[in-house]
Design a protein around this motif. Structure first.
Motif, PDB file in Angstrom:
ATOM      1  N   THR A  97       0.826  -1.204   0.000  1.00 38.54           N
ATOM      2  CA  THR A  97       0.000   0.000   0.000  1.00 38.54           C
ATOM      3  C   THR A  97       0.861   1.253   0.000  1.00 38.54           C
ATOM      4  OG1 THR A  97      -1.678  -1.236   1.238  1.00 38.54           O
ATOM      5  CG2 THR A  97      -1.905   1.146   1.155  1.00 38.54           C
ATOM      6  N   ALA A  98       1.976   1.234   0.726  1.00 38.02           N
ATOM      7  CA  ALA A  98       2.881   2.382   0.716  1.00 38.02           C
ATOM      8  C   ALA A  98       3.502   2.570  -0.664  1.00 38.02           C
ATOM      9  CB  ALA A  98       3.974   2.189   1.772  1.00 38.02           C
ATOM     10  N   ALA A  99       3.877   1.460  -1.325  1.00 36.97           N
ATOM     11  CA  ALA A  99       4.414   1.568  -2.688  1.00 36.97           C
ATOM     12  C   ALA A  99       3.348   2.070  -3.655  1.00 36.97           C
ATOM     13  CB  ALA A  99       4.954   0.212  -3.143  1.00 36.97           C
ATOM     14  N   LEU A 100       2.100   1.672  -3.442  1.00 39.43           N
ATOM     15  CA  LEU A 100       1.004   2.159  -4.280  1.00 39.43           C
ATOM     16  C   LEU A 100       0.801   3.658  -4.103  1.00 39.43           C
ATOM     17  CD1 LEU A 100      -1.394   1.637  -6.184  1.00 39.43           C
ATOM     18  CD2 LEU A 100      -2.746   1.010  -4.181  1.00 39.43           C
ATOM     19  N   LEU A 101       0.889   4.142  -2.876  1.00 39.16           N
ATOM     20  CA  LEU A 101       0.768   5.582  -2.634  1.00 39.16           C
ATOM     21  C   LEU A 101       1.906   6.347  -3.307  1.00 39.16           C
ATOM     22  CD1 LEU A 101      -0.290   5.588   1.130  1.00 39.16           C
ATOM     23  CD2 LEU A 101      -1.715   6.188  -0.827  1.00 39.16           C
ATOM     24  N   GLN A 102       3.113   5.796  -3.258  1.00 41.13           N
ATOM     25  CA  GLN A 102       4.232   6.443  -3.930  1.00 41.13           C
ATOM     26  C   GLN A 102       4.008   6.510  -5.432  1.00 41.13           C
ATOM     27  OE1 GLN A 102       7.293   7.836  -2.633  1.00 41.13           O
ATOM     28  NE2 GLN A 102       7.256   8.538  -4.747  1.00 41.13           N
ATOM     29  N   ARG A 103       3.460   5.436  -6.000  1.00 42.04           N
ATOM     30  CA  ARG A 103       3.173   5.405  -7.441  1.00 42.04           C
ATOM     31  C   ARG A 103       2.076   6.412  -7.790  1.00 42.04           C
ATOM     32  NH1 ARG A 103       3.311   0.288  -7.808  1.00 42.04           N
ATOM     33  NH2 ARG A 103       1.100  -0.182  -7.610  1.00 42.04           N
ATOM     34  N   ILE A 104       1.094   6.580  -6.928  1.00 37.88           N
ATOM     35  CA  ILE A 104       0.019   7.541  -7.190  1.00 37.88           C
ATOM     36  C   ILE A 104       0.560   8.968  -7.168  1.00 37.88           C
ATOM     37  CG2 ILE A 104      -2.129   8.475  -6.273  1.00 37.88           C
ATOM     38  CD1 ILE A 104      -2.847   5.680  -5.311  1.00 37.88           C
ATOM     39  N   VAL A 105       1.429   9.280  -6.200  1.00 35.10           N
ATOM     40  CA  VAL A 105       1.974  10.632  -6.099  1.00 35.10           C
ATOM     41  C   VAL A 105       2.847  10.952  -7.306  1.00 35.10           C
ATOM     42  CG1 VAL A 105       3.505  12.111  -4.752  1.00 35.10           C
ATOM     43  CG2 VAL A 105       1.840  10.664  -3.595  1.00 35.10           C
ATOM     44  N   THR A 106       3.682  10.008  -7.728  1.00 37.51           N
ATOM     45  CA  THR A 106       4.579  10.261  -8.860  1.00 37.51           C
ATOM     46  C   THR A 106       3.817  10.337 -10.175  1.00 37.51           C
ATOM     47  OG1 THR A 106       6.231   8.970  -7.646  1.00 37.51           O
ATOM     48  CG2 THR A 106       6.740   9.522  -9.930  1.00 37.51           C
ATOM     49  N   THR A 107       2.777   9.541 -10.308  1.00 38.37           N
ATOM     50  CA  THR A 107       2.028   9.505 -11.561  1.00 38.37           C
ATOM     51  C   THR A 107       1.104  10.710 -11.718  1.00 38.37           C
ATOM     52  OG1 THR A 107       2.065   7.088 -11.401  1.00 38.37           O
ATOM     53  CG2 THR A 107       0.541   8.035 -12.985  1.00 38.37           C
TER      54      THR A 107
ATOM     55  N   ASP B 203       5.615   6.194   6.397  1.00 38.73           N
ATOM     56  CA  ASP B 203       5.269   5.341   7.540  1.00 38.73           C
ATOM     57  C   ASP B 203       4.270   4.304   7.069  1.00 38.73           C
ATOM     58  OD1 ASP B 203       4.812   4.178   9.949  1.00 38.73           O
ATOM     59  OD2 ASP B 203       4.075   5.973  10.973  1.00 38.73           O
ATOM     60  N   THR B 204       4.719   3.041   6.955  1.00 39.08           N
ATOM     61  CA  THR B 204       3.833   1.984   6.456  1.00 39.08           C
ATOM     62  C   THR B 204       2.681   1.701   7.411  1.00 39.08           C
ATOM     63  OG1 THR B 204       5.291   0.310   7.451  1.00 39.08           O
ATOM     64  CG2 THR B 204       5.689   0.908   5.146  1.00 39.08           C
ATOM     65  N   ALA B 205       2.837   2.034   8.683  1.00 37.61           N
ATOM     66  CA  ALA B 205       1.732   1.815   9.625  1.00 37.61           C
ATOM     67  C   ALA B 205       0.546   2.718   9.317  1.00 37.61           C
ATOM     68  CB  ALA B 205       2.210   2.036  11.059  1.00 37.61           C
ATOM     69  N   LEU B 206       0.792   3.849   8.662  1.00 41.47           N
ATOM     70  CA  LEU B 206      -0.284   4.769   8.299  1.00 41.47           C
ATOM     71  C   LEU B 206      -0.750   4.591   6.863  1.00 41.47           C
ATOM     72  CD1 LEU B 206       1.197   8.056   9.849  1.00 41.47           C
ATOM     73  CD2 LEU B 206      -0.392   6.448  10.915  1.00 41.47           C
ATOM     74  N   ALA B 207      -0.151   3.663   6.125  1.00 40.07           N
ATOM     75  CA  ALA B 207      -0.442   3.553   4.697  1.00 40.07           C
ATOM     76  C   ALA B 207      -1.897   3.186   4.443  1.00 40.07           C
ATOM     77  CB  ALA B 207       0.494   2.529   4.049  1.00 40.07           C
ATOM     78  N   GLN B 208      -2.438   2.221   5.214  1.00 36.45           N
ATOM     79  CA  GLN B 208      -3.801   1.760   4.952  1.00 36.45           C
ATOM     80  C   GLN B 208      -4.848   2.838   5.234  1.00 36.45           C
ATOM     81  OE1 GLN B 208      -4.501  -1.193   3.539  1.00 36.45           O
ATOM     82  NE2 GLN B 208      -6.663  -0.620   3.466  1.00 36.45           N
ATOM     83  N   PRO B 209      -4.879   3.474   6.422  1.00 35.39           N
ATOM     84  CA  PRO B 209      -5.905   4.517   6.634  1.00 35.39           C
ATOM     85  C   PRO B 209      -5.722   5.729   5.728  1.00 35.39           C
ATOM     86  CG  PRO B 209      -4.383   4.437   8.480  1.00 35.39           C
ATOM     87  CD  PRO B 209      -4.099   3.236   7.640  1.00 35.39           C
ATOM     88  N   ILE B 210      -4.484   6.057   5.375  1.00 30.48           N
ATOM     89  CA  ILE B 210      -4.270   7.203   4.490  1.00 30.48           C
ATOM     90  C   ILE B 210      -4.738   6.884   3.084  1.00 30.48           C
ATOM     91  CG2 ILE B 210      -2.436   8.507   3.344  1.00 30.48           C
ATOM     92  CD1 ILE B 210      -1.081   8.818   5.985  1.00 30.48           C
ATOM     93  N   PHE B 211      -4.554   5.647   2.642  1.00 31.47           N
ATOM     94  CA  PHE B 211      -5.051   5.270   1.318  1.00 31.47           C
ATOM     95  C   PHE B 211      -6.573   5.354   1.268  1.00 31.47           C
ATOM     96  CE2 PHE B 211      -6.677   1.961  -1.567  1.00 31.47           C
ATOM     97  CZ  PHE B 211      -6.147   2.419  -2.758  1.00 31.47           C
TER      98      PHE B 211
END
Length: 548
Positions: free
Chosen positions: A225-235, A270-278
């Motif tokens: 999920t953290a890698a997915l968020l990084q991909r969303i921000v860059t894209t 912070d991967t612990a926050l990745a799920q609620p932030i997504f």
């Protein structure tokens, strides 16, 4: 008669004073002298020393060993430019207007420089595609690509959602179809979310754990999920200009009033926050007034079967028990709406995909039903009882799609993706982070039990659907009776290039200096036939792979 003594023996007369015979004395004279010690090194010592010197010399030549992850980075490296290739002067750039213009069919268009890095960040380029041979990444515009761009334009105006599942043989261009959709969405200023490989969600390559409070049990993958968020921000660089418009129940330490890009970066760090932030980010992106959303996934058959992950009872977990696969299928099936319009595209894979009889039969059935709605009669091979119906005078039943096989154990959770029912399903596991009145993502019922109170019975109940009994014949027939009007998912078959499209592509290869043959009608026909009817992957292999 020749004497038995040698010439040395003749030079020294035999002596028998010591009681030895002449032959024994000859052996004594010929025996070499053996010393009790030696000043030279032993042979084993010399060999080990030479071997050590060779290893040290080899290490000096090889240099330092690769760093952790360096080999994987080299294996997945994508090269998009070749300065040795010739520049094509007549090459046109892809724009938001010409990509949906029917007059540009069979024309090779290059990707604009402003979106090349974004498409790379979305991981739409594949390692087996030969982008490294040409000066710029370019694609040929097919009829299906133009039609998709037109549907995306209509979806933006009418706030509708295009839902497609791409089927076709290996090398038919399904990944290129997704790439063209991503490029078109970027040119139209859409929000793009991509899942490059469906197998990365299910092959036990990332950490996982149960989500708190949710019943039945739903698993999350924090690192992915953290890698997915990084991909969303860059894209999507336009997220830096969008601010939060809702109140979310985020963990402590997350400030309010952030831009969406900064909000996503918090989950990346912070991967612990990745799920609620997504989840909060998706609520923001689906709020009224936002840009349309494009969601793509390559390898759809991977997320519709059992995964390589196991539960605490050591049972294989179904893919729909994970948050991200079930989140994608909920938008594909229409259970979660896109109020601002958009498109959800899923591509099947035949390179490394698992066999999924439920998914294949259901997609085949939907494809036949869509063919009938379009006024095309069924092929006799699609209806095995067609000769019997014609012989018995039941022509009115000849163009009816047969039901699913009642003797096969179909997965009801996969069938549920293609059925528009009002029954609650865990395929839309949206956790309520704000008030429950959000129109974009329905919330699930939360249990008041603590996470530690979950027992073996609840987990077995969550996994019971994986090994459940097959649906009855009546349930299978009800699923089979659904028409494409009831299920908004369109089955899109990607076929090979036409000869005119193949000729245009080969001319581009020849102008780039890669294809040395003369692009004549005979050459195009030969290569088109050898490539299985113009399959892009096979066409690259026959024309380019033989030389490079």
């Amino acid at each position: 008669m020749a004497t038995q003594a040698c010439w040395r023996c003749l030079a020294r007369p035999a002596q028998t004073t010591n009681g030895l015979s002449a032959s024994m004395q000859r052996l004594t004279i010929l025996r070499p002298t053996v010393h009790t010690f030696s000043t030279s090194t032993s042979r084993s010592t010399r060999v080990s020393k030479m071997r050590k010197e060779r290893l040290e010399e080899k290490k000096k030549r090889a240099g330092k060993p690769p760093a952790p992850g360096e080999r994987k980075a080299m294996r997945k490296m994508i090269v998009l430019s070749n300065t040795n290739a010739l520049a094509v002067p007549s090459l046109q750039e892809m724009t938001a207007e010409n990509i949906s213009d029917p007059s540009y069919r069979s024309v090779v268009l290059s990707l604009p420089d402003k979106i090349v890095s974004r498409v790379r960040a979305a991981e739409c380029f594949k390692t087996y595609q030969k982008w490294r041979l040409f000066r710029r990444p370019s694609i040929v515009l097919r009829s299906a690509d133009v039609r998709l761009a037109q549907m995306m334009d209509d979806a933006k105006i009418s706030k509708r959602v295009v839902r497609q599942v791409l089927v076709g043989g290996r090398g038919s261009g399904k990944s290129l179809y997704l790439l063209q959709a991503v490029a078109s969405a970027m040119l139209k200023d859409w929000i793009v979310i991509t899942f490059p490989e469906g197998q990365d969600l299910v092959n036990a390559s990332t950490d996982y754990g149960p989500m708190p409070v949710i019943r039945p049990i739903m698993y999350q993958q924090k690192a992915y999920t953290a890698a997915l968020l990084q991909r969303i921000v860059t894209t999507n660089p336009q997220l830096a200009e969008l601010e939060m418009s809702m109140e979310h129940q985020l963990p402590a330490g997350v400030p309010a009033g952030l831009t969406l890009s900064k909000l996503a970066i918090l989950g990346v760090n912070d991967t612990a926050l990745a799920q609620p932030i997504f989840q909060a980010l998706m609520k923001e992106l689906t709020a009224p007034g936002r840009a349309p959303l494009l969601i793509t996934l390559d390898g759809f058959n991977h997320i519709n079967s059992l995964t390589a992950y196991r539960s605490s009872s050591f049972k294989l977990i179904h893919a729909h028990d994970f948050y991200l696969p079930s989140w994608f299928t909920s938008y594909l099936s229409g259970k979660n709406p896109l109020p601002n319009g958009g498109a959800v595209l899923a591509a099947m894979t035949h390179s490394n995909g698992p066999n999924n009889k439920t998914l294949e039969d259901r997609l085949s059935q939907l494809e036949k039903q869509q063919s009938l709605l379009n006024g095309n009669p069924l092929n006799p091979k699609d209806n095995p009882i067609l000769p019997y119906l014609l012989a018995t005078g039941q022509e009115h039943l000849a163009n009816q799609v047969p039901d699913l096989d009642p003797y096969i154990r179909y997965d009801p959770r996969v069938l549920e993706v293609f059925s528009r029912t009002n029954t609650p399903s865990i395929s839309s596991p949206e956790v309520s982070l704000s008030d429950s009145s959000s129109p974009s993502e329905p919330s699930t019922t939360l249990s008041l039990k603590n996470e530690g109170e979950k027992g073996e019975e609840e987990e077995e109940a969550a996994q019971s659907s994986t090994n459940s009994n097959p649906p009855t014949q009546q349930a299978a027939a009800s699923w089979a009776s659904l028409t494409p009007a009831d299920s908004t998912i369109q089955v899109k078959r990607i076929q090979g290039l036409t000869k005119f499209e193949a000729k245009s592509l080969m001319e581009y290869w020849a102008l780039s200096g890669i294809l040395r043959a003369e692009v004549s009608e005979r050459f195009v026909g030969e290569q088109w036939s050898v490539a299985g009817g113009g399959l892009p992957g096979e066409l690259e292999r026959t024309c380019l792979g033989m030389r490079f």
